[in-house]
Design a protein around this motif. Structure first.
Motif, PDB file in Angstrom:
ATOM      1  N   ALA A 265     -20.474  -5.578   2.609  1.00  0.00           N
ATOM      2  CA  ALA A 265     -21.025  -5.019   1.375  1.00  0.00           C
ATOM      3  C   ALA A 265     -20.643  -5.893   0.188  1.00  0.00           C
ATOM      4  CB  ALA A 265     -20.515  -3.596   1.160  1.00  0.00           C
ATOM      5  N   GLU A 266     -21.658  -6.288  -0.589  1.00  0.00           N
ATOM      6  CA  GLU A 266     -21.432  -7.004  -1.854  1.00  0.00           C
ATOM      7  C   GLU A 266     -21.713  -6.033  -2.978  1.00  0.00           C
ATOM      8  OE1 GLU A 266     -22.558  -8.657  -5.514  1.00  0.00           O
ATOM      9  OE2 GLU A 266     -24.203  -8.285  -4.109  1.00  0.00           O
ATOM     10  N   CYS A 267     -20.729  -5.841  -3.858  1.00  0.00           N
ATOM     11  CA  CYS A 267     -20.782  -4.786  -4.861  1.00  0.00           C
ATOM     12  C   CYS A 267     -20.681  -5.364  -6.263  1.00  0.00           C
ATOM     13  CB  CYS A 267     -19.643  -3.794  -4.640  1.00  0.00           C
ATOM     14  SG  CYS A 267     -19.593  -3.103  -2.959  1.00  0.00           S
ATOM     15  N   ALA A 268     -21.538  -4.901  -7.163  1.00  0.00           N
ATOM     16  CA  ALA A 268     -21.583  -5.429  -8.523  1.00  0.00           C
ATOM     17  C   ALA A 268     -20.811  -4.579  -9.512  1.00  0.00           C
ATOM     18  CB  ALA A 268     -23.033  -5.554  -8.977  1.00  0.00           C
ATOM     19  N   SER A 269     -20.225  -3.475  -9.054  1.00  0.00           N
ATOM     20  CA  SER A 269     -19.486  -2.592  -9.951  1.00  0.00           C
ATOM     21  C   SER A 269     -18.419  -1.859  -9.156  1.00  0.00           C
ATOM     22  CB  SER A 269     -20.421  -1.576 -10.606  1.00  0.00           C
ATOM     23  OG  SER A 269     -20.890  -0.649  -9.632  1.00  0.00           O
ATOM     24  N   ALA A 270     -17.490  -1.250  -9.875  1.00  0.00           N
ATOM     25  CA  ALA A 270     -16.474  -0.441  -9.205  1.00  0.00           C
ATOM     26  C   ALA A 270     -17.122   0.748  -8.500  1.00  0.00           C
ATOM     27  CB  ALA A 270     -15.440   0.044 -10.215  1.00  0.00           C
ATOM     28  N   GLY A 271     -18.166   1.301  -9.111  1.00  0.00           N
ATOM     29  CA  GLY A 271     -18.865   2.412  -8.473  1.00  0.00           C
ATOM     30  C   GLY A 271     -19.456   2.024  -7.132  1.00  0.00           C
ATOM     31  N   GLU A 272     -20.019   0.822  -7.039  1.00  0.00           N
ATOM     32  CA  GLU A 272     -20.567   0.364  -5.768  1.00  0.00           C
ATOM     33  C   GLU A 272     -19.462   0.109  -4.753  1.00  0.00           C
ATOM     34  OE1 GLU A 272     -23.207  -2.925  -6.400  1.00  0.00           O
ATOM     35  OE2 GLU A 272     -24.581  -1.771  -7.661  1.00  0.00           O
ATOM     36  N   VAL A 273     -18.316  -0.402  -5.208  1.00  0.00           N
ATOM     37  CA  VAL A 273     -17.177  -0.573  -4.304  1.00  0.00           C
ATOM     38  C   VAL A 273     -16.764   0.769  -3.726  1.00  0.00           C
ATOM     39  CG1 VAL A 273     -14.747  -1.235  -4.143  1.00  0.00           C
ATOM     40  CG2 VAL A 273     -16.341  -2.671  -5.424  1.00  0.00           C
TER      41      VAL A 273
ATOM     42  N   ASP B  97     -14.366  -6.103   4.407  1.00  0.00           N
ATOM     43  CA  ASP B  97     -15.802  -6.363   4.484  1.00  0.00           C
ATOM     44  C   ASP B  97     -16.487  -6.122   3.141  1.00  0.00           C
ATOM     45  OD1 ASP B  97     -15.942  -7.073   7.206  1.00  0.00           O
ATOM     46  OD2 ASP B  97     -15.838  -4.965   7.780  1.00  0.00           O
ATOM     47  N   VAL B  98     -15.697  -5.924   2.091  1.00  0.00           N
ATOM     48  CA  VAL B  98     -16.239  -5.597   0.779  1.00  0.00           C
ATOM     49  C   VAL B  98     -15.925  -6.705  -0.213  1.00  0.00           C
ATOM     50  CG1 VAL B  98     -16.120  -3.980  -1.170  1.00  0.00           C
ATOM     51  CG2 VAL B  98     -16.068  -3.108   1.181  1.00  0.00           C
ATOM     52  N   ASP B  99     -16.932  -7.169  -0.922  1.00  0.00           N
ATOM     53  CA  ASP B  99     -16.775  -8.116  -2.027  1.00  0.00           C
ATOM     54  C   ASP B  99     -17.122  -7.416  -3.331  1.00  0.00           C
ATOM     55  OD1 ASP B  99     -16.168 -10.082  -0.270  1.00  0.00           O
ATOM     56  OD2 ASP B  99     -17.810 -11.423  -0.808  1.00  0.00           O
ATOM     57  N   TYR B 100     -16.271  -7.547  -4.326  1.00  0.00           N
ATOM     58  CA  TYR B 100     -16.599  -7.077  -5.669  1.00  0.00           C
ATOM     59  C   TYR B 100     -16.963  -8.299  -6.497  1.00  0.00           C
ATOM     60  CZ  TYR B 100     -15.817  -5.486 -10.480  1.00  0.00           C
ATOM     61  OH  TYR B 100     -15.948  -5.217 -11.824  1.00  0.00           O
TER      62      TYR B 100
ATOM     63  N   VAL C 211     -10.671  -1.204  -9.121  1.00  0.00           N
ATOM     64  CA  VAL C 211     -10.733  -2.077  -7.956  1.00  0.00           C
ATOM     65  C   VAL C 211      -9.342  -2.573  -7.573  1.00  0.00           C
ATOM     66  CG1 VAL C 211     -11.604  -4.293  -7.112  1.00  0.00           C
ATOM     67  CG2 VAL C 211     -13.129  -2.745  -8.336  1.00  0.00           C
ATOM     68  N   VAL C 212      -8.524  -2.929  -8.550  1.00  0.00           N
ATOM     69  CA  VAL C 212      -7.159  -3.374  -8.250  1.00  0.00           C
ATOM     70  C   VAL C 212      -6.344  -2.223  -7.660  1.00  0.00           C
ATOM     71  CG1 VAL C 212      -4.995  -4.198  -9.265  1.00  0.00           C
ATOM     72  CG2 VAL C 212      -7.169  -5.249  -9.926  1.00  0.00           C
ATOM     73  N   GLU C 213      -6.555  -1.011  -8.163  1.00  0.00           N
ATOM     74  CA  GLU C 213      -5.848   0.148  -7.610  1.00  0.00           C
ATOM     75  C   GLU C 213      -6.202   0.362  -6.142  1.00  0.00           C
ATOM     76  OE1 GLU C 213      -5.670   5.013  -8.187  1.00  0.00           O
ATOM     77  OE2 GLU C 213      -6.432   3.756  -9.812  1.00  0.00           O
ATOM     78  N   TRP C 214      -7.494   0.230  -5.805  1.00  0.00           N
ATOM     79  CA  TRP C 214      -7.908   0.402  -4.406  1.00  0.00           C
ATOM     80  C   TRP C 214      -7.346  -0.714  -3.542  1.00  0.00           C
ATOM     81  CZ3 TRP C 214     -13.400   1.150  -6.681  1.00  0.00           C
ATOM     82  CH2 TRP C 214     -13.493   2.421  -7.248  1.00  0.00           C
ATOM     83  N   TRP C 215      -7.248  -1.921  -4.100  1.00  0.00           N
ATOM     84  CA  TRP C 215      -6.628  -3.034  -3.379  1.00  0.00           C
ATOM     85  C   TRP C 215      -5.151  -2.725  -3.115  1.00  0.00           C
ATOM     86  CZ3 TRP C 215      -2.912  -6.322  -5.828  1.00  0.00           C
ATOM     87  CH2 TRP C 215      -2.471  -7.383  -5.030  1.00  0.00           C
ATOM     88  N   GLU C 216      -4.476  -2.203  -4.107  1.00  0.00           N
ATOM     89  CA  GLU C 216      -3.068  -1.840  -3.927  1.00  0.00           C
ATOM     90  C   GLU C 216      -2.895  -0.738  -2.892  1.00  0.00           C
ATOM     91  OE1 GLU C 216      -1.409  -2.822  -8.450  1.00  0.00           O
ATOM     92  OE2 GLU C 216      -2.122  -0.801  -7.951  1.00  0.00           O
ATOM     93  N   ASP C 217      -3.931   0.108  -2.755  1.00  0.00           N
ATOM     94  CA  ASP C 217      -3.874   1.187  -1.766  1.00  0.00           C
ATOM     95  C   ASP C 217      -4.235   0.718  -0.355  1.00  0.00           C
ATOM     96  OD1 ASP C 217      -3.135   2.976  -3.724  1.00  0.00           O
ATOM     97  OD2 ASP C 217      -5.147   3.773  -4.036  1.00  0.00           O
ATOM     98  N   GLY C 218      -4.571  -0.570  -0.198  1.00  0.00           N
ATOM     99  CA  GLY C 218      -4.793  -1.112   1.135  1.00  0.00           C
ATOM    100  C   GLY C 218      -6.177  -1.641   1.422  1.00  0.00           C
ATOM    101  N   ALA C 219      -7.086  -1.563   0.468  1.00  0.00           N
ATOM    102  CA  ALA C 219      -8.422  -2.120   0.672  1.00  0.00           C
ATOM    103  C   ALA C 219      -8.361  -3.624   0.400  1.00  0.00           C
ATOM    104  CB  ALA C 219      -9.427  -1.452  -0.254  1.00  0.00           C
ATOM    105  N   ASP C 220      -8.307  -4.430   1.460  1.00  0.00           N
ATOM    106  CA  ASP C 220      -8.104  -5.876   1.327  1.00  0.00           C
ATOM    107  C   ASP C 220      -9.431  -6.561   0.992  1.00  0.00           C
ATOM    108  OD1 ASP C 220      -6.814  -8.308   1.324  1.00  0.00           O
ATOM    109  OD2 ASP C 220      -7.006  -8.592   3.488  1.00  0.00           O
ATOM    110  N   LEU C 221      -9.985  -6.178  -0.149  1.00  0.00           N
ATOM    111  CA  LEU C 221     -11.283  -6.701  -0.553  1.00  0.00           C
ATOM    112  C   LEU C 221     -11.152  -8.066  -1.236  1.00  0.00           C
ATOM    113  CD1 LEU C 221     -10.932  -5.967  -3.751  1.00  0.00           C
ATOM    114  CD2 LEU C 221     -11.881  -3.773  -3.078  1.00  0.00           C
ATOM    115  N   THR C 222     -12.287  -8.672  -1.514  1.00  0.00           N
ATOM    116  CA  THR C 222     -12.345  -9.952  -2.216  1.00  0.00           C
ATOM    117  C   THR C 222     -12.989  -9.727  -3.579  1.00  0.00           C
ATOM    118  OG1 THR C 222     -12.598 -11.165  -0.142  1.00  0.00           O
ATOM    119  CG2 THR C 222     -13.258 -12.312  -2.166  1.00  0.00           C
ATOM    120  N   ILE C 223     -12.431 -10.343  -4.606  1.00  0.00           N
ATOM    121  CA  ILE C 223     -12.994 -10.253  -5.946  1.00  0.00           C
ATOM    122  C   ILE C 223     -13.595 -11.609  -6.303  1.00  0.00           C
ATOM    123  CG2 ILE C 223     -12.531  -9.860  -8.389  1.00  0.00           C
ATOM    124  CD1 ILE C 223     -10.309  -7.966  -7.620  1.00  0.00           C
TER     125      ILE C 223
END
Length: 428
Positions: free
Chosen positions: A98-106, A118-121, A134-146
């Motif tokens: 998933a490629e996301c253009a906003s925090a809402g899409e993430v 599997d998520v790119d912001y 987005v940083v909060e969700w990353w800290e909670d374990g979502a190893d996304l890419t920004i």
């Protein structure tokens, strides 16, 4: 990909099965005439109009076709094209990220079961609250890419303690696409200027896990002129990738177009894939793409009923219950969408130049002007094709009109119709 959610079904076939099917078993583009008129009429009778109808199996088939053309690429669906939960689940089950253009899409992607990695912001001038979330969700374990398009964004991530995966978006100075408003490759708003890309990479690498280079030419790339510009875009991206080196992947965006007119041929997807590989040949990095429109455009139709028929000089005006609040693309981009009467006797009616107009108090609220169509009658059901991408997503409540419902081809309610009470629910 996460596989713990129940696969979405449509029409009795699991979307996962559709995704595993041979892409040659389904047409490269689904025309409006290919939709079953009786089935659409039954759905409209049950759920009223205006109404989006989405074929989830078609979403899965399009994902499978992309996977066949790009078997070794990292494919990430551009969520902004269509964020319906069932669509996201179908894409996830088909194996795309998933490629996301906003925090809402993430948030939508994570809630739909996409794994964090599997998520790119793809942050474009991101608001403070988006970065915070987005940083909060990353800290909670979502190893996304920004993906960042400005040195400023790197500074803002440092301030928040983020040191995870980063991709740098470059502006190669070449854009392509169906309309000037969606040609991003040369617009200063998007990405780091080409001459500063190496500098930004050097600045980022000590503080982040810099994994990729990103660039995006634009949306709806389809004709020969677009494809020529896209080749030049790819060549510039390859040069930039070679300059910065040490990349996990090179993301060349999405923009793969579909034909909106019945007489336009679909892209030769295999030829497009071969051209991309040719331009990027020699790079020691994986190819990544972000298709959106191609996945969902021909997977939905908009149904609307004629409520007013009146004569005008040289044309008939068919007033319908859908408007630019339900489908903005014709008003915003002068976009063409096929229109078909679903009335059984429409094939026997004479044709006349018809303007199909909505109920919004704007002269731009028309879906077509003077188009040859069967002479309309009040109560007729019309279908507009290729609305799955940026159709419902751009819907609004302008003129205090509730947004329409969205139903699967199997008749399952995907998104409820808004009510008049919903329009004022947040007011105080």
């Amino acid at each position: 990909m996460s596989d713990d959610a129940t696969p979405v079904t449509d029409g009795g076939e699991s979307v996962a099965d559709a995704a595993d099917a041979d892409p040659e078993d389904s047409p490269a583009i689904r025309r409006l005439a290919d939709w079953d008129a009786d089935r659409l009429s039954d759905i409209a009778d049950e759920h009223d109009t205006p109404l989006y109808v989405t074929d989830l199996d078609r979403v899965a088939e399009n994902c499978a076709r992309l996977r066949a053309a790009f078997p070794d690429a990292d494919l990430r669906y551009a969520v902004k094209a269509n964020t319906a939960r069932a669509v996201l689940e179908a894409v996830r089950d088909a194996g795309l990220g998933a490629e996301c253009a906003s925090a809402g899409e993430v948030r939508r992607a994570l809630d739909a079961g996409f794994d964090g990695d599997d998520v790119d912001y793809t942050a474009v001038n991101p608001p403070e609250r988006d970065l915070d979330a987005v940083v909060e969700w990353w800290e909670d374990g979502a190893d996304l890419t920004i993906t960042v398009g400005a040195a400023d964004t790197l500074d803002r991530l440092r301030e928040r303690g983020y040191d995870g995966r980063v991709c740098v978006r470059a502006n190669p100075g070449v854009g392509a696409g169906h309309h000037e408003k969606v040609r991003t490759g040369g617009a200063a708003k998007f990405g780091v200027p080409a001459e500063r890309v190496a500098e930004v990479f050097a600045s980022a690498r000590p503080d982040f896990d810099v994994v990729g280079l990103h660039a995006h030419a634009g949306s709806g790339i389809h004709g020969d002129e677009d494809l020529a510009a896209h080749r030049e875009f790819l060549a510039r991206v390859a040069d930039l990738a070679g300059d910065v080196g040490d990349l996990e992947y090179v993301n060349v965006g999405g923009g793969i177009g579909v034909p909106y007119r019945d007489d336009e041929e679909p892209l030769d997807l295999d030829a497009v894939a071969a051209a991309i590989r040719e331009e990027l040949d020699g790079l020691d990095a994986r190819l990544a793409l972000e298709p959106g429109r191609y996945v969902v455009a021909d997977a939905a139709v908009l149904l609307t009923r004629v409520n007013t028929v009146k004569g005008a000089p040289n044309e008939l005006v068919a007033g319908v219950d859908a408007g630019m609040t339900d489908l903005l693309r014709p008003a915003m981009y002068d976009a063409f969408h096929e229109i078909r009467s679903l009335e059984p006797d429409s094939v026997d009616r004479e044709e006349a130049p018809v303007t199909v107009a909505g109920p919004i108090c704007e002269s731009g609220d028309t879906f077509c002007e003077g188009r040859p169509l069967p002479v309309p009658e009040r109560g007729d059901l019309l279908a507009l094709g290729n609305v799955g991408a940026y159709g419902y997503e751009m819907a609004s409540t302008y003129n205090s009109r509730p947004r329409p419902a969205d139903v699967s081809l199997a008749g399952e309610l995907l998104r409820e119709r808004e009510s008049l009470a919903d329009l004022t629910r947040l007011e105080r």
